[in-house]
Design a protein around this motif. Structure first.
Motif, PDB file in Angstrom:
ATOM      1  N   VAL A   9       0.818  -1.214   0.000  1.00  0.00           N
ATOM      2  CA  VAL A   9       0.000   0.000   0.000  1.00  0.00           C
ATOM      3  C   VAL A   9       0.848   1.259   0.000  1.00  0.00           C
ATOM      4  CG1 VAL A   9      -1.964  -1.099   1.079  1.00  0.00           C
ATOM      5  CG2 VAL A   9      -0.259  -0.055   2.508  1.00  0.00           C
ATOM      6  N   GLU A  10       2.097   1.122   0.445  1.00  0.00           N
ATOM      7  CA  GLU A  10       2.959   2.300   0.446  1.00  0.00           C
ATOM      8  C   GLU A  10       4.400   1.836   0.563  1.00  0.00           C
ATOM      9  OE1 GLU A  10       1.515   5.198   3.066  1.00  0.00           O
ATOM     10  OE2 GLU A  10       3.144   6.614   2.728  1.00  0.00           O
ATOM     11  N   GLN A  56       1.240   8.478   3.416  1.00  0.00           N
ATOM     12  CA  GLN A  56       0.282   8.866   2.385  1.00  0.00           C
ATOM     13  C   GLN A  56      -0.996   8.035   2.476  1.00  0.00           C
ATOM     14  OE1 GLN A  56       0.853  11.459   0.289  1.00  0.00           O
ATOM     15  NE2 GLN A  56       2.678  11.675   1.569  1.00  0.00           N
ATOM     16  N   SER A  57      -0.856   6.725   2.666  1.00  0.00           N
ATOM     17  CA  SER A  57      -2.058   5.889   2.606  1.00  0.00           C
ATOM     18  C   SER A  57      -2.766   5.872   3.952  1.00  0.00           C
ATOM     19  CB  SER A  57      -1.680   4.470   2.189  1.00  0.00           C
ATOM     20  OG  SER A  57      -1.560   3.655   3.330  1.00  0.00           O
ATOM     21  N   ASP A  58      -4.089   5.674   3.910  1.00  0.00           N
ATOM     22  CA  ASP A  58      -4.885   5.640   5.139  1.00  0.00           C
ATOM     23  C   ASP A  58      -4.456   4.505   6.046  1.00  0.00           C
ATOM     24  OD1 ASP A  58      -7.906   6.608   3.415  1.00  0.00           O
ATOM     25  OD2 ASP A  58      -6.408   7.811   4.498  1.00  0.00           O
TER      26      ASP A  58
END
Lengths: 543, 344, 292
Positions: A509-510, A522-524
């Motif tokens: 995801v990151e 950046q990602s939730d």
């Protein structure tokens, strides 16, 4: 509310009596959350078992007093203690699924406690049980009432355990390592729930944990225990900013948190020069579109869904994620114990994913990619001495024998700080930290180019973890290794790694430089992970 | 419907699993006599046969046909309930076995009930009171029990209770000749006599039954007691008992409600193995006490090389055992709610 | 998660020292080994040392109760019961050791293959074992010996066959547990092929629990062999074997001549009892975790 004076507990073992608690005194006032922090063997859990009088056979309170709202806990009759347990003082434990009766519906287990303490009759027990489930914020309580523990997740089981503990509205809740073994986000959910419930009901609580950061976040006051004695008491900010006792200072230093380097985990006298790893921009390992799919019982399971990343020479890359995210599967594929379904793993210019796992033991590159396993107990052969364990790769891949082999083993032992006298011991005769060193010596024996570290410090006490992490940092610089550090502990990853990859459900995801991802996610998902990690207060005096 | 209920699916699967086992049993019992070294025709023709009658027997039994064809005929006969003719009695083996089966079942079931009634409480007490005399008694019983040869214990018991003490009747079968057999309803003398209201005969049958049943029970006590003690100990030291104690649940509730029911599960699993021992030991006990069951039938048949009878016996015992195991497994499925689910 | 340093040993125990330690630590183990040694002694030297020829009949001296001349009395044809009982030790022990060794080796190999590789070998093995275990084991042994013929070799084969499933299942389970253990994976990383990992790393760790099974089986195998002889299979008179001696003696017990059956039966019991006690001691010797 609870007053403990000079409590001493000892156990009868085969080798004679062992003093687990040596005369401790503390108080818990109404509405207070007290944290008891210590490493293994400190006696923190034994204290709570003694208060509840549920010590194992062979354990007994040797001396001291324990008074709960005027009731003498030490001398109360068993029948009175049974009244107190669950109704006045309740306890929740670690490993929640094992703490529930596996063949009884959870709703019925709550009813048992309600009826035992005459808080419900046969007719309204069910309703009261469902109420208790709702109190711990379980949605769909009516349906969950009929569930068996094996059908529920770990976090849900812990809520049920809380429901059982709080069903009869006790005044004091003792929580013994309630978050060990749970994912970080689940940990936060459980701890927040417990704290909210305690505040709502005006209860007091004792939180027992080895995680100083966790205690600092949730407790009003902290006791630090070592070897059965209390070495320091105080409020968390006080203890973190200005620890008085050398042991608490050591613990505070060793707790990984933001804004410190890996050296400051160690006590000042043990800190060596700052590590100086050489990171190049030449890749040592490249992963392209890696996937792994299993045939599961109800359809295919996509453990890894097409991930790509690069590790450069000399770099330390962290791989972070909660359980089930695919990080273990990925590391097994990279080290060639498992075959990928598709994708490439480029090492030294060639795709090693092409070579089947079964035959990789004979491949020329076997010695270049090695792994340090988690759970040091399981990773050492119980029948081999440390010497034999370290010798194994040297014999099989390095083809060494005789005096050359013996010399190399002693060299490695010195490198990882393992005393030579321990070489002829079996794993069960070694401590956790010593076993970790043996595992590391074995992994670096053939001077691999790339090392995967799979949660190498997860089962270690925090002070030992500090030492092992520093060792890993030193080895990387000295031997020019590249690391893939797999962990769920974000703070540790921040300390060690240049680059971080965050995985969830088989996908990345990151990823990016460690500092960037940690301070500016950046990602939730990364944001929620960072939010969930306990944040110990800053240390004012960090020499 | 099958998809909706994993437990139903697990049950059906278990029943289906028995089928290849039954097939295997039939194949092996066939192989035992036909495909093994030695000439079956010689055995089946009888001891005093000459070459001509051996050849006759061979043709009559179809032993000159190729093996697969023989197997098909064998299975065909089986499905019709034909297990062959017994040489010594002249009747069909199936009829002989059916007549003698109730005697064996009465003996085995009585023994097992006796064993469970003693062993389970003993195991539970030993686990809940470790280090006391009950615990030591349990350990002695277990170690001695697995060492005792059944045939020897039987003989010893006869010597003590019949010869020395004169308490037991002579070991000559199910009922002393002064009593008449009760009317046949189930074939179990104890039940039949009770149904008839004939308490004299009931007492007579019971007196004959005590010694052989005790011998068999002594043998099966040991594994049951050992397993009960071990699984009770495991259950008592598990985390959920700690939770129950910490929640203040009273001792009887904790012990019996929570621990015992969990402890029962491995014990039920052990019952299958215990049945296997019991059925085997049955043969020995029947010989010692001249009990007219299928075990002594087989032993007598062996002595005179009555091959069809032995084969029929082995097959019948195996099928009985497969059924028993199936029942036990289904019982386990009913007790344990986790069956059929993969744990998270 | 214990990180308490154990006390450093003055010197590390060698294997022989460890055996002595186990014997000293548990008196029951010591007794068991003592009895075992006595049994081995009777088996090896017994036939040479017994006072009478076990086969020598003497009709005028038949059915004599135990006396100073004949410690266990004489049987119905005048043979000395004591000599026969001691001599029978060799036969019964050889049968059980041979049978257990055979089933241990075959069961271990099959169990290793099924536990490590799984898949089809595992499924086939399970069905095969299920079929064997579908027979009440003693009954199966009866059937096998009856079919193959009344010889001692066939008793050994039959006993081996019915014991084999226990080893296969046990080994399969133990190998399966350790298949993905850290040390097994580390052994692969060290360059061992699957076969080497299985044979030299995983299987040796499965040995301690198997030792208990081995000793229980030894006792069981003796009971089996004696049981088969008791009903007339396998051993034939006038061979001296405990089971057949009990069978012959059984006829006389109802008339009060108890010594013909009781002494062989007692010796049988003692032998089986010894093997059962031995189990825990053997496991302690083989298990490195018991070394201090």
């Amino acid at each position: 509310m609870l007053s403990v004076k000079d409590l001493a507990v000892s156990f009868q073992t085969r080798r004679g009596p062992v003093d687990a608690v040596r005369g401790i005194s503390f108080d818990v006032s109404k509405g207070e959350i007290l944290g008891i922090v210590g490493e293994s063997g400190s006696g923190k859990s034994v204290t709570s078992y003694a208060l509840m009088r549920i010590l194992e056979a062979g354990g007994m309170i040797k001396a001291g007093e324990a008074t709960y709202t005027g009731i003498d806990l030490r001398r109360a009759a068993e029948r009175d203690m049974r009244d107190i347990r669950g109704r006045e003082i309740s306890m929740i434990f670690q490993n929640p699924r094992a703490a529930l009766n596996p063949i009884r519906k959870v709703g019925h287990q709550i009813e048992d406690v309600l009826r035992q303490h005459a808080r419900a009759t046969r007719y309204d027990a069910r309703d009261k049980a469902i109420e208790a489930l709702r109190a711990v914020k379980i949605n769909d309580a009516e349906a969950r009432y009929h569930a068996y523990p094996f059908e529920l997740s770990g976090g849900m089981c812990q809520r049920i355990v809380c429901a059982i503990a709080l069903a009869c509205d006790p005044r004091l809740l003792i929580a013994d390592e309630p978050t060990t073994g749970l994912d970080i986000t689940t940990q936060k959910a459980v701890m927040d729930l417990v704290r909210d419930l305690i505040r709502e009901r005006g209860m007091s609580s004792i939180l027992i944990t080895h995680d100083l950061g966790l205690a600092a976040q949730y407790c009003d006051r902290i006791l630090v225990m070592k070897d059965g004695a209390i070495v320091e008491q105080g409020d968390p900010v006080q203890i973190f900013s200005d620890p008085q006792h050398p042991y608490s200072r050591k613990l505070v230093d060793a707790t990984p948190r933001a804004g410190t380097g890996v050296r400051s985990l160690l006590p000042p006298e043990d800190r060596g020069p700052e590590p100086n790893p050489q990171v190049s921009d030449q890749p040592v390992l490249q992963v392209r579109n890696l996937t792994k799919t299993y045939a599961g019982k109800s359809g295919p399971v996509h453990a890894v869904k097409g991930i790509s990343f690069t590790i450069n020479k000399g770099q330390c890359v962290g791989l972070v994620g909660e359980s089930g995210c695919g990080k273990s599967t990925t590391s097994e594929i990279l080290v060639r114990l498992l075959d990928a379904t598709s994708g490439e793993v480029i090492f030294d210019g060639e795709d090693i994913a092409r070579v089947p796992a079964r035959g990789f033991a004979k491949d020329a590159r076997r010695a270049d990619i090695q792994m340090v396993f988690q759970d040091a107990t399981d990773s050492l052969n119980p029948r081999h001495t440390s010497r034999q364990t370290i010798a194994e790769p040297l014999r099989r891949l390095g083809k060494m024998r005789g005096p050359k082999l013996a010399a190399r083993i002693e060299e490695l032992a010195a490198l990882v700080g393992l005393p030579l006298s321990l070489l002829d011991r079996f794993p069960h005769q070694l401590s956790g930290g010593q076993k970790a060193r043996v595992g590391i010596a074995r992994a670096v024996a053939l001077e691999p180019k790339f090392l995967i570290l799979d949660e190498p410090t997860a089962a270690l006490d925090v002070s030992i973890q500090a030492v092992v992490l520093n060792l890993l940092v030193d080895l990387r610089a000295k031997l020019g290794l590249s690391y893939l550090f797999v962990s769920h502990d974000l703070h540790v990853v921040r300390l060690l790694c240049d680059h971080v990859i965050v995985m969830k459900d088989g996908e990345i995801v990151e990823q990016g430089a460690a500092q960037d991802v940690m301070s500016n996610p950046q990602s939730d998902y990364t944001k929620s992970l960072l939010a969930a990690a306990p944040k110990p207060p800053q240390r004012r005096t960090s020499s | 419907m099958l998809a909706a209920s994993p437990r139903l699916r697990a049950t059906v699967l278990r029943v289906a699993q028995s089928i290849p086992v039954v097939i295997g049993v039939v194949v092996i019992s066939f192989l035992l006599t036909r495909a093994l070294p030695g000439d079956p025709a010689v055995y089946f023709a009888g001891v005093a046969a000459d070459t001509a009658s051996i050849e006759q027997t061979r043709v009559a039994m179809g032993l000159d046909k190729p093996l697969p064809q023989q197997f098909v005929i064998y299975v065909g006969d089986l499905l019709q309930g034909d297990l062959g003719q017994s040489l010594s009695s002249g009747r069909s083996v199936a009829a002989d076995l059916a007549k003698r089966l109730p005697a064996s079942l009465e003996l085995t079931l009585t023994a097992l009930l006796l064993a469970i009634a003693i062993a389970v409480p003993l195991g539970v007490l030993a686990a809940t009171r470790p280090g006391t005399w009950v615990d030591h008694l349990c350990r002695v019983v277990v170690t001695a029990g697995v060492s005792l040869p059944t045939f020897f214990t039987g003989i010893l018991l006869i010597y003590i209770f019949y010869y020395l003490l004169g308490v037991s009747p002579s070991p000559l079968g199910r009922l002393d000749f002064i009593y008449l057999d009760p009317d046949h309803v189930t074939g179990f003398y104890l039940i039949d006599a009770a149904l008839m209201g004939d308490w004299e005969t009931w007492r007579g049958a019971a007196k004959q039954l005590i010694l052989p049943a005790s011998t068999l029970a002594l043998f099966t006590l040991a594994p049951i007691a050992r397993m009960t003690r071990a699984s009770m100990l495991t259950a008592l030291s598990s985390d959920f008992i700690r939770t129950a104690r910490a929640a203040g649940l009273s001792n009887p509730r904790v012990l019996y409600g929570y621990a015992f029911r969990n402890a029962l599960l491995p014990v039920v699993t052990t019952l299958g193995m215990v049945f296997s021992f019991a059925l085997g030991a049955n043969v020995l006990v029947e010989k010692v006490f001249a009990w007219p069951g299928i075990g002594s039938y087989a032993v007598e048949a062996l002595v005179v090389s009555d091959y069809a009878a032995v084969q029929g016996f082995v097959l019948a015992m195996a099928l009985l055992f497969v059924t028993l195991n199936l029942v036990i497994d289904l019982l386990y499925t009913a007790i344990d709610p986790r069956i059929g689910f993969s744990s998270k | 998660m214990t990180d308490v340093l154990p006390k450093p040993a003055a010197k590390v125990q060698g294997s022989f020292d460890h055996v002595l330690y186990v014997l000293r630590a548990n008196p029951v183990t010591l007794i068991a080994f003592g009895m075992f040694a006595a049994l081995i002694f009777s088996a090896v030297f017994g036939p040479a040392l017994v006072p009478y020829d076990p086969m020598a009949t003497n009709a005028s001296n038949a059915l004599q109760p135990p006396s100073w001349d004949h410690w266990f009395g004489t049987d119905n044809v005048g043979r000395d019961v004591f000599s026969r009982v001691i001599v029978a030790t060799r036969l019964d022990l050889s049968i059980s050791v041979a049978a257990v060794a055979l089933s241990f080796v075959v069961g271990s190999i099959l169990g290793c293959i099924a536990g490590y590789w799984g898949g089809w070998p595992d499924i086939i093995l399970n069905r095969f074992l299920d079929t064997i275990m579908a027979f009440p084991l003693f009954v199966l042994a009866m059937g096998i010996v009856a079919a193959l013929g009344n010889t001692i070799e066939n008793i050994i084969y039959a006993t081996a066959i019915i014991n084999m499933p226990f080893y296969a299942r046990l080994v399969r389970a133990e190998v399966n547990i350790r298949r993905d253990a850290g040390f097994a994976r580390a052994a692969k990383l060290a360059g061992n092929s699957d076969l080497r990992v299985l044979a030299f790393h995983i299987f040796p760790n499965a040995l301690p629990p198997m030792m208990v099974q081995v000793s229980l089986n030894l006792g069981w195998a003796i009971l089996n062999a004696a049981g088969l002889s008791f009903i007339g299979l396998g051993v034939s008179p006038p061979t001296a074997e405990w089971g057949i001696m009990v069978a012959e003696g059984a006829n006389f017990i109802v008339s009060g001549e108890w010594w013909l059956a009781v002494f062989p039966g007692l010796w049988l019991m003692i032998a089986v009892f010894t093997f059962n006690l031995l189990g825990d001691g053997l496991r302690d010797i083989v298990d490195p975790r018991k070394r201090t």
